[in-house]
Design an enzyme around this catalytic site. Structure first.
Site, PDB file in Angstrom:
ATOM      1  N   HIS A 100       0.266  -0.423 -10.264  1.00 31.71           N
ATOM      2  CA  HIS A 100       0.452  -1.776 -10.116  1.00 31.71           C
ATOM      3  C   HIS A 100       1.991  -2.675 -11.058  1.00 31.71           C
ATOM      4  O   HIS A 100       1.404  -1.981 -12.159  1.00 31.71           O
ATOM      5  CB  HIS A 100      -1.234  -3.249 -10.338  1.00 31.71           C
ATOM      6  CG  HIS A 100      -1.721  -2.796  -8.778  1.00 31.71           C
ATOM      7  ND1 HIS A 100      -2.751  -3.010  -8.460  1.00 31.71           N
ATOM      8  CD2 HIS A 100      -1.660  -2.599  -7.263  1.00 31.71           C
ATOM      9  CE1 HIS A 100      -3.240  -3.028  -7.804  1.00 31.71           C
ATOM     10  NE2 HIS A 100      -2.460  -2.697  -6.626  1.00 31.71           N
TER      11      HIS A 100
ATOM     12  N   GLU B  72       0.955  -1.472   0.263  1.00 30.08           N
ATOM     13  CA  GLU B  72       0.485  -0.149   0.266  1.00 30.08           C
ATOM     14  C   GLU B  72       0.687   1.065  -0.296  1.00 30.08           C
ATOM     15  O   GLU B  72       0.785   2.412  -0.293  1.00 30.08           O
ATOM     16  CB  GLU B  72      -1.245  -0.157   1.530  1.00 30.08           C
ATOM     17  CG  GLU B  72      -2.103  -1.612   0.967  1.00 30.08           C
ATOM     18  CD  GLU B  72      -2.705  -0.898  -0.227  1.00 30.08           C
ATOM     19  OE1 GLU B  72      -3.431  -2.233  -0.437  1.00 30.08           O
ATOM     20  OE2 GLU B  72      -2.884  -0.164  -0.795  1.00 30.08           O
TER      21      GLU B  72
ATOM     22  N   HIS C 255       1.463   2.761  -3.453  1.00 27.63           N
ATOM     23  CA  HIS C 255       0.767   3.152  -3.657  1.00 27.63           C
ATOM     24  C   HIS C 255       0.723   4.448  -3.334  1.00 27.63           C
ATOM     25  O   HIS C 255       0.893   5.937  -3.987  1.00 27.63           O
ATOM     26  CB  HIS C 255      -0.620   2.786  -3.853  1.00 27.63           C
ATOM     27  CG  HIS C 255      -0.645   1.552  -4.512  1.00 27.63           C
ATOM     28  ND1 HIS C 255      -1.225   1.316  -5.484  1.00 27.63           N
ATOM     29  CD2 HIS C 255      -1.707   0.732  -3.817  1.00 27.63           C
ATOM     30  CE1 HIS C 255      -1.703  -0.063  -6.563  1.00 27.63           C
ATOM     31  NE2 HIS C 255      -1.774  -0.580  -5.259  1.00 27.63           N
TER      32      HIS C 255
HETATM   33  O1  LIG Z   1      -4.937  -0.556  -5.462  1.00 28.87           O
HETATM   34  C1  LIG Z   1      -5.473  -1.659  -4.582  1.00 28.87           C
HETATM   35  C2  LIG Z   1      -6.588  -2.316  -5.280  1.00 28.87           C
HETATM   36  C3  LIG Z   1      -6.844  -3.770  -4.265  1.00 28.87           C
HETATM   37  C4  LIG Z   1      -6.094  -4.213  -3.902  1.00 28.87           C
HETATM   38  N1  LIG Z   1      -6.547  -5.550  -2.748  1.00 28.87           N
HETATM   39  S1  LIG Z   1      -5.775  -5.715  -1.848  1.00 28.87           S
HETATM   40  O2  LIG Z   1      -5.812  -4.939  -1.099  1.00 28.87           O
HETATM   41  O3  LIG Z   1      -7.034  -7.324  -1.731  1.00 28.87           O
HETATM   42  C5  LIG Z   1      -4.080  -6.324  -2.004  1.00 28.87           C
HETATM   43  C6  LIG Z   1      -3.692  -6.857  -2.937  1.00 28.87           C
HETATM   44  C7  LIG Z   1      -2.040  -7.599  -2.875  1.00 28.87           C
HETATM   45  C8  LIG Z   1      -1.064  -7.041  -1.677  1.00 28.87           C
HETATM   46  C9  LIG Z   1      -0.023  -7.748  -1.817  1.00 28.87           C
HETATM   47  C10 LIG Z   1       0.471  -7.591  -3.254  1.00 28.87           C
HETATM   48  C11 LIG Z   1       1.936  -7.942  -3.375  1.00 28.87           C
HETATM   49  C12 LIG Z   1       2.525  -8.422  -2.112  1.00 28.87           C
HETATM   50  C13 LIG Z   1       2.035  -7.835  -1.304  1.00 28.87           C
HETATM   51  C14 LIG Z   1       0.533  -7.603  -0.561  1.00 28.87           C
HETATM   52  C15 LIG Z   1      -1.861  -6.058  -0.841  1.00 28.87           C
HETATM   53  C16 LIG Z   1      -3.390  -5.659  -0.930  1.00 28.87           C
HETATM   54  C17 LIG Z   1      -4.683  -3.927  -3.230  1.00 28.87           C
HETATM   55  C18 LIG Z   1      -4.627  -2.604  -3.724  1.00 28.87           C
HETATM   56  O4  LIG Z   1      -3.387  -1.671  -3.142  1.00 28.87           O
END
Ligand SMILES: O=C1CC=C(NS(=O)(=O)c2ccc(-c3ccccc3)cc2)CC1=O
Ligand SMILES: [Ca+2]
Ligand SMILES: [Zn+2]
Length: 164
Positions: A129, A120, A123
């Site tokens: 992504h 997060e 972001h």
């Molecule tokens: O912008 C978005 C929209 C949806 C999201 N889906 S999530 O919260 O289920 C999520 C998905 C992957 C990760 C993650 C990916 C790679 C390594 C560690 C965590 C964290 C959160 C996460 C996100 O940042």
């Protein structure tokens, strides 16, 4: 030189504040997971993060459920979306929320707070992504071994293209 830059913070010293804590973990473990989630990025950029305990920080961190406050994005109960973060900017920019309906942990069970936080915060710093499935910014949660360095080359070139 074309004046084109990716959306990022226009400063290297950022502040963060943990507004509330999940009951799933000890406070110290939450502090540590958040700090490490930020360190993943500060290790490969000139960014510095300072924790403040009151007032408005650049990155306001909170555990929330469903519809929460003035946040335009909602959570969906257990599983599904685990967290969301807003790209750099004033106000909501940089703010990062975690879905309190998840089971947050610092080890194997549930969802690893450090890993989700590191994703997060990517972001919150301006990254979108990645389609590289070994990347931390890959859209799907892979329970990486948190002890291993979670950043892939793709993540590093992404963040350095903003804060090189
Ligand atoms: O912008 C978005 C929209 C949806 C999201 N889906 S999530 O919260 O289920 C999520 C998905 C992957 C990760 C993650 C990916 C790679 C390594 C560690 C965590 C964290 C959160 C996460 C996100 O940042
Ligand atoms: Ca959820
Ligand atoms: Zn939110």
């Amino acid at each position: 030189q074309y004046g084109y830059t990716l959306p990022g913070w226009r400063k290297y010293n950022l502040t963060y504040r943990i507004i509330n804590y999940t009951p799933d973990m000890a406070r110290a473990a939450v502090d540590e997971a958040i700090q490490e989630g930020l360190e993943v990025w500060s290790k490969v950029t000139p960014l510095k993060f300072t924790k403040i305990s009151k007032g408005i920080a650049d990155i306001m961190i909170a555990f929330r459920t469903r519809v929460h406050g003035r946040c335009p994005r909602y959570f969906d109960g257990p599983l599904g979306v685990l967290g969301h973060a807003f790209p750099p900017g004033p106000g909501l920019g940089g703010d990062t929320h975690f879905d309190e309906d998840e089971n947050w942990t610092k080890d194997g069970a549930g969802f690893n707070l450090f890993l989700v936080a590191a994703h997060e915060f990517g972001h919150a710093l301006g990254l979108s992504h990645s389609n590289d499935q070994t990347a931390l910014m890959f859209p799907n949660y892979v329970s990486l071994d948190p002890r291993k360095y979670p950043l892939s080359q793709d993540d590093i070139s992404g963040i350095q293209s903003i804060y090189g």
